[in-house]
Design a protein around this motif. Sequence first.
Motif, PDB file in Angstrom:
ATOM      1  N   ILE A  24      37.600  61.441  42.119  1.00 51.67           N
ATOM      2  CA  ILE A  24      36.875  60.238  42.517  1.00 51.67           C
ATOM      3  C   ILE A  24      37.889  59.118  42.686  1.00 51.67           C
ATOM      4  O   ILE A  24      38.755  58.930  41.822  1.00 51.67           O
ATOM      5  N   GLU A  25      37.804  58.397  43.782  1.00 46.32           N
ATOM      6  CA  GLU A  25      38.698  57.257  43.966  1.00 46.32           C
ATOM      7  C   GLU A  25      37.930  56.096  44.570  1.00 46.32           C
ATOM      8  O   GLU A  25      36.914  56.283  45.234  1.00 46.32           O
ATOM      9  N   GLY A  26      38.436  54.909  44.310  1.00 44.39           N
ATOM     10  CA  GLY A  26      37.797  53.709  44.827  1.00 44.39           C
ATOM     11  C   GLY A  26      38.620  52.486  44.492  1.00 44.39           C
ATOM     12  O   GLY A  26      39.749  52.590  44.002  1.00 44.39           O
ATOM     13  N   VAL A  27      38.036  51.337  44.742  1.00 40.64           N
ATOM     14  CA  VAL A  27      38.698  50.066  44.479  1.00 40.64           C
ATOM     15  C   VAL A  27      37.702  49.147  43.796  1.00 40.64           C
ATOM     16  O   VAL A  27      36.566  49.017  44.243  1.00 40.64           O
ATOM     17  N   ILE A  28      38.147  48.540  42.712  1.00 36.08           N
ATOM     18  CA  ILE A  28      37.329  47.521  42.055  1.00 36.08           C
ATOM     19  C   ILE A  28      37.674  46.193  42.701  1.00 36.08           C
ATOM     20  O   ILE A  28      38.846  45.810  42.770  1.00 36.08           O
ATOM     21  N   THR A  29      36.653  45.529  43.221  1.00 31.97           N
ATOM     22  CA  THR A  29      36.864  44.218  43.822  1.00 31.97           C
ATOM     23  C   THR A  29      36.614  43.160  42.764  1.00 31.97           C
ATOM     24  O   THR A  29      36.017  43.429  41.730  1.00 31.97           O
ATOM     25  N   GLY A  30      37.084  41.988  42.997  1.00 25.11           N
ATOM     26  CA  GLY A  30      36.829  40.929  42.020  1.00 25.11           C
ATOM     27  C   GLY A  30      38.025  40.033  41.862  1.00 25.11           C
ATOM     28  O   GLY A  30      38.959  40.048  42.647  1.00 25.11           O
ATOM     29  N   GLY A  31      38.022  39.251  40.790  1.00 23.66           N
ATOM     30  CA  GLY A  31      39.088  38.299  40.564  1.00 23.66           C
ATOM     31  C   GLY A  31      38.720  36.942  41.108  1.00 23.66           C
ATOM     32  O   GLY A  31      38.878  35.948  40.436  1.00 23.66           O
ATOM     33  N   VAL A  32      38.252  36.905  42.326  1.00 21.39           N
ATOM     34  CA  VAL A  32      37.788  35.657  42.927  1.00 21.39           C
ATOM     35  C   VAL A  32      36.315  35.848  43.266  1.00 21.39           C
ATOM     36  O   VAL A  32      35.952  36.753  44.004  1.00 21.39           O
ATOM     37  N   LEU A  33      35.486  35.014  42.690  1.00 19.66           N
ATOM     38  CA  LEU A  33      34.049  35.084  42.939  1.00 19.66           C
ATOM     39  C   LEU A  33      33.653  33.941  43.852  1.00 19.66           C
ATOM     40  O   LEU A  33      34.160  32.832  43.746  1.00 19.66           O
ATOM     41  N   LEU A  64      36.745  42.148  31.845  1.00 25.95           N
ATOM     42  CA  LEU A  64      36.299  43.309  32.598  1.00 25.95           C
ATOM     43  C   LEU A  64      37.507  43.964  33.251  1.00 25.95           C
ATOM     44  O   LEU A  64      38.603  43.395  33.262  1.00 25.95           O
ATOM     45  N   CYS A  65      37.318  45.141  33.799  1.00 26.71           N
ATOM     46  CA  CYS A  65      38.427  45.835  34.441  1.00 26.71           C
ATOM     47  C   CYS A  65      39.003  44.973  35.556  1.00 26.71           C
ATOM     48  O   CYS A  65      38.258  44.372  36.326  1.00 26.71           O
ATOM     49  N   PRO A  66      40.321  44.915  35.644  1.00 26.72           N
ATOM     50  CA  PRO A  66      40.944  44.113  36.697  1.00 26.72           C
ATOM     51  C   PRO A  66      40.698  44.744  38.066  1.00 26.72           C
ATOM     52  O   PRO A  66      40.481  45.949  38.163  1.00 26.72           O
ATOM     53  N   PRO A  67      40.734  43.924  39.114  1.00 25.70           N
ATOM     54  CA  PRO A  67      40.542  44.478  40.449  1.00 25.70           C
ATOM     55  C   PRO A  67      41.705  45.388  40.826  1.00 25.70           C
ATOM     56  O   PRO A  67      42.828  45.195  40.360  1.00 25.70           O
ATOM     57  N   GLY A  68      41.415  46.356  41.661  1.00 29.02           N
ATOM     58  CA  GLY A  68      42.451  47.262  42.146  1.00 29.02           C
ATOM     59  C   GLY A  68      41.930  48.673  42.309  1.00 29.02           C
ATOM     60  O   GLY A  68      40.789  48.982  41.974  1.00 29.02           O
ATOM     61  N   PRO A  69      42.798  49.558  42.811  1.00 29.18           N
ATOM     62  CA  PRO A  69      42.400  50.947  43.052  1.00 29.18           C
ATOM     63  C   PRO A  69      42.358  51.739  41.747  1.00 29.18           C
ATOM     64  O   PRO A  69      43.020  51.405  40.771  1.00 29.18           O
ATOM     65  N   PHE A  70      41.548  52.798  41.739  1.00 27.02           N
ATOM     66  CA  PHE A  70      41.463  53.690  40.591  1.00 27.02           C
ATOM     67  C   PHE A  70      41.181  55.107  41.067  1.00 27.02           C
ATOM     68  O   PHE A  70      40.702  55.315  42.183  1.00 27.02           O
TER      69      PHE A  70
END
Length: 144
Positions: free
Chosen positions: A71-80, A94-100
């Motif tokens: 499973i792969e993806g990207v967590i978006t966020g940091g700037v709302l 929360l988890c920092p933004p970036g790929p996982f």
Amino acid sequence: MDAQDFSDTSQLKPSVVLTGTAKEGSAAPPIGLVDIGTSESAYLFRVALPGVCKDQCKVKCEIQRDGRVHIEGVITGGVLKDTSTVYLMRVQELCPPGPFTVSFNLPGPVDPRLSSPTFRPDGILEVVVMKYRTSPLAGTIPPP
């Protein structure tokens, strides 16, 4: 279920490999916690993906015939953003933004064509995939 049954469950724990943001999250709700269930004809797996919104990022789940799941993806966020204000995160628990990526093995071979993924609103990816069955005429599992 007796005490013997409980002691044997530790041997069933899958080996899970985490990379990127999934590996870095320490104080945050953990990405990549995996539950695996079995029935006579299928496997059910659930993967915790907190912070992943199905509408805002792409999550790709590949299932191989030998039961390997990636499973792969990207967590978006940091700037709302709201209508007119941009927020920069000063405290981030929360988890920092970036790929996982999250990778693990199911207990046996599967037919990846016969799977039904559901991304639940609570950040859980839930997938039912049918076990691989050889036809009585064939007798062997064909190569992937």
